[in-house]
Design a protein around this motif. Sequence first.
Motif, mmCIF file in Angstrom:
data_model
loop_
_atom_site.group_PDB
_atom_site.id
_atom_site.type_symbol
_atom_site.label_atom_id
_atom_site.label_comp_id
_atom_site.label_asym_id
_atom_site.label_seq_id
_atom_site.Cartn_x
_atom_site.Cartn_y
_atom_site.Cartn_z
ATOM 1 N N GLY A 52 16.020 -80.724 -41.048
ATOM 2 C CA GLY A 52 15.311 -80.353 -42.272
ATOM 3 C C GLY A 52 16.201 -79.797 -43.372
ATOM 4 N N VAL A 53 17.529 -79.839 -43.168
ATOM 5 C CA VAL A 53 18.479 -79.280 -44.153
ATOM 6 C C VAL A 53 19.369 -80.393 -44.718
ATOM 7 N N ILE A 54 19.449 -80.441 -46.046
ATOM 8 C CA ILE A 54 20.236 -81.481 -46.721
ATOM 9 C C ILE A 54 21.724 -81.284 -46.420
ATOM 10 N N GLN A 55 22.368 -82.298 -45.884
ATOM 11 C CA GLN A 55 23.806 -82.254 -45.583
ATOM 12 C C GLN A 55 24.615 -82.902 -46.698
ATOM 13 N N LEU A 56 24.121 -84.028 -47.219
ATOM 14 C CA LEU A 56 24.790 -84.672 -48.345
ATOM 15 C C LEU A 56 23.866 -85.675 -49.011
ATOM 16 N N ALA A 63 31.469 -83.516 -54.777
ATOM 17 C CA ALA A 63 31.843 -82.130 -55.128
ATOM 18 C C ALA A 63 32.277 -81.362 -53.884
ATOM 19 N N TYR A 64 31.428 -81.415 -52.865
ATOM 20 C CA TYR A 64 31.696 -80.643 -51.635
ATOM 21 C C TYR A 64 32.900 -81.206 -50.872
ATOM 22 N N GLN A 65 32.870 -82.556 -50.637
ATOM 23 C CA GLN A 65 33.927 -83.146 -49.803
ATOM 24 C C GLN A 65 35.307 -82.984 -50.451
ATOM 25 N N GLY A 88 31.096 -84.917 -39.364
ATOM 26 C CA GLY A 88 30.872 -86.207 -38.716
ATOM 27 C C GLY A 88 30.521 -87.332 -39.669
ATOM 28 N N ASP A 89 30.078 -87.008 -40.889
ATOM 29 C CA ASP A 89 29.737 -88.088 -41.837
ATOM 30 C C ASP A 89 30.991 -88.826 -42.317
ATOM 31 N N GLY A 90 32.170 -88.208 -42.163
ATOM 32 C CA GLY A 90 33.410 -88.896 -42.529
ATOM 33 C C GLY A 90 33.896 -88.635 -43.941
ATOM 34 N N VAL A 158 36.796 -76.713 -41.635
ATOM 35 C CA VAL A 158 35.578 -76.526 -40.848
ATOM 36 C C VAL A 158 34.386 -76.895 -41.723
ATOM 37 N N ASP A 159 33.980 -78.163 -41.564
ATOM 38 C CA ASP A 159 32.901 -78.708 -42.384
ATOM 39 C C ASP A 159 31.602 -78.603 -41.598
ATOM 40 N N SER A 160 31.011 -77.424 -41.634
ATOM 41 C CA SER A 160 29.888 -77.162 -40.721
ATOM 42 C C SER A 160 28.545 -77.218 -41.447
ATOM 43 N N SER A 161 27.485 -77.265 -40.629
ATOM 44 C CA SER A 161 26.165 -77.055 -41.208
ATOM 45 C C SER A 161 25.948 -75.536 -41.225
ATOM 46 N N ASP A 162 24.707 -75.068 -41.258
ATOM 47 C CA ASP A 162 24.482 -73.621 -41.394
ATOM 48 C C ASP A 162 24.486 -72.925 -40.036
ATOM 49 N N PRO A 163 24.676 -71.597 -40.011
ATOM 50 C CA PRO A 163 24.702 -70.866 -38.725
ATOM 51 C C PRO A 163 23.331 -70.758 -38.061
ATOM 52 N N THR A 191 36.828 -73.104 -44.621
ATOM 53 C CA THR A 191 35.527 -73.256 -43.951
ATOM 54 C C THR A 191 34.402 -73.252 -44.975
ATOM 55 N N GLN A 192 33.317 -73.916 -44.633
ATOM 56 C CA GLN A 192 32.079 -73.866 -45.415
ATOM 57 C C GLN A 192 31.563 -72.440 -45.354
ATOM 58 N N ALA A 193 31.364 -71.797 -46.498
ATOM 59 C CA ALA A 193 31.034 -70.360 -46.500
ATOM 60 C C ALA A 193 29.833 -70.029 -47.382
ATOM 61 N N THR A 227 22.424 -80.248 -54.866
ATOM 62 C CA THR A 227 21.414 -80.399 -53.794
ATOM 63 C C THR A 227 21.645 -79.451 -52.616
ATOM 64 N N TYR A 228 22.540 -78.455 -52.796
ATOM 65 C CA TYR A 228 22.628 -77.393 -51.783
ATOM 66 C C TYR A 228 21.809 -76.210 -52.290
ATOM 67 N N PRO A 229 21.272 -75.393 -51.389
ATOM 68 C CA PRO A 229 20.402 -74.286 -51.811
ATOM 69 C C PRO A 229 21.112 -73.377 -52.821
ATOM 70 N N VAL A 232 24.902 -73.917 -55.328
ATOM 71 C CA VAL A 232 26.329 -73.620 -55.160
ATOM 72 C C VAL A 232 26.662 -73.528 -53.678
ATOM 73 N N ILE A 233 27.942 -73.715 -53.351
ATOM 74 C CA ILE A 233 28.421 -73.551 -51.969
ATOM 75 C C ILE A 233 29.806 -72.936 -52.042
ATOM 76 N N GLY A 234 30.125 -72.107 -51.046
ATOM 77 C CA GLY A 234 31.413 -71.421 -51.060
ATOM 78 C C GLY A 234 32.318 -71.876 -49.924
HETATM 79 N N1 LIG Z 1 29.638 -82.820 -44.502
HETATM 80 C C1 LIG Z 1 28.323 -82.431 -44.826
HETATM 81 C C2 LIG Z 1 28.253 -81.085 -45.475
HETATM 82 C C3 LIG Z 1 27.774 -80.023 -44.553
HETATM 83 N N2 LIG Z 1 27.768 -78.754 -45.248
HETATM 84 C C4 LIG Z 1 26.501 -78.298 -45.777
HETATM 85 C C5 LIG Z 1 26.668 -76.992 -46.512
HETATM 86 C C6 LIG Z 1 25.344 -76.444 -47.011
HETATM 87 C C7 LIG Z 1 24.335 -76.336 -45.920
HETATM 88 N N3 LIG Z 1 23.069 -75.818 -46.365
HETATM 89 C C8 LIG Z 1 24.161 -77.627 -45.160
HETATM 90 C C9 LIG Z 1 25.465 -78.226 -44.701
#
Ligand SMILES: NCCCN[C@H]1CC[C@H](N)CC1
Length: 289
Positions: A52-56, A63-65, A88-90, A158-163, A191-193, A227-229, A232-234
């Motif tokens: 249920g969480v947007i990854q990309l 922007a993120y990659q 994993g999306d590459g 460290v390209d992670s989803s959320d904790p 790391t995704q922060a 499209t991230y909550p 912005v993303i850190g």
């Molecule tokens: N490689 C896909 C990006 C994964 N990172 C996202 C950061 C923001 C989060 N809410 C969801 C995953």
Amino acid sequence: VIPGWFSEISPMWPGEAHSLKIEKILFQGKSDYQNVMVFQSSTYGKVLVLDGVIQLTERDECAYQEMITHLPLCSIPNPKKVLVIGGGDGGVLREVARHSSVEQIDICEIDKMVVDVSKQFFPRVAIGYEDPRVTLNVGDGVAFLRAVPAGTYDAIIVDSSDPIGPAQELFEKPFFQSVANALRPGGVVCTQAESIWLHMHIIEDIVSNCHQIFKGSVNYAWTTVPTYPSGVIGFMLCSTEGPPVDFKHPVNPIAENDGSKDPLKFYNSEIHTAAFCLPSFAKKVIESM
Ligand SMILES: NCCCN[C@H]1CC[C@H](N)CC1
């Protein structure tokens, strides 16, 4: 719920939900780890959703990659061995492959379904797997890092989803310790922060852990991803003991037009430096530690 719309609802951002209009649902599945969905949106291209969480989305993934990859790799002169945890999306692989100095790209992704779905629906993202320097390990990044000989890598991303769910351990202290062990002296991790608007407490914990573990430099950078909550993303940028890495001034420029099929759309050296400028409410917490 609005018919025909996807809303991103999570306890990680209570009381708000970014929504995207659905044209067509392209894939729905359940892996050993999470629910996986792909839909064609009206205005952001295809969208990858995990639990249920947007990854990309095709429209703004650049922007993120680009930022999570080039902030660390452009901060050290000659990255050779790079490890990606998650991703994993590459997309990060596609960005790492732009660096000609890189000789070895290892990736450890826990969910094979994410790899397969990305190759099927996001070929311009999964193109990263086509680089001959890439080795895919399907498994838990925590276990992978414990098995890595000390000092192996120049850079770890460290390209992670959320904790919440499979990525929870990637935000905890033992994992950061194993990252530090796997890096050479003067090596870097990015790391995704999360979001300074939503997650200052999570960021505070991460920064505190990083100061205890990484004896070089510890910096927080951020960027805009619509499209991230909170939009912005850190990123946490840290280096191990040795000459502190100056993350704010890239030493290893990347050509904005490197002749690849998909040239850079977002990253450049000015936005690299700007990414470390923080609003006062965040600066007060992050730079006082
Ligand atoms: N490689 C896909 C990006 C994964 N990172 C996202 C950061 C923001 C989060 N809410 C969801 C995953």
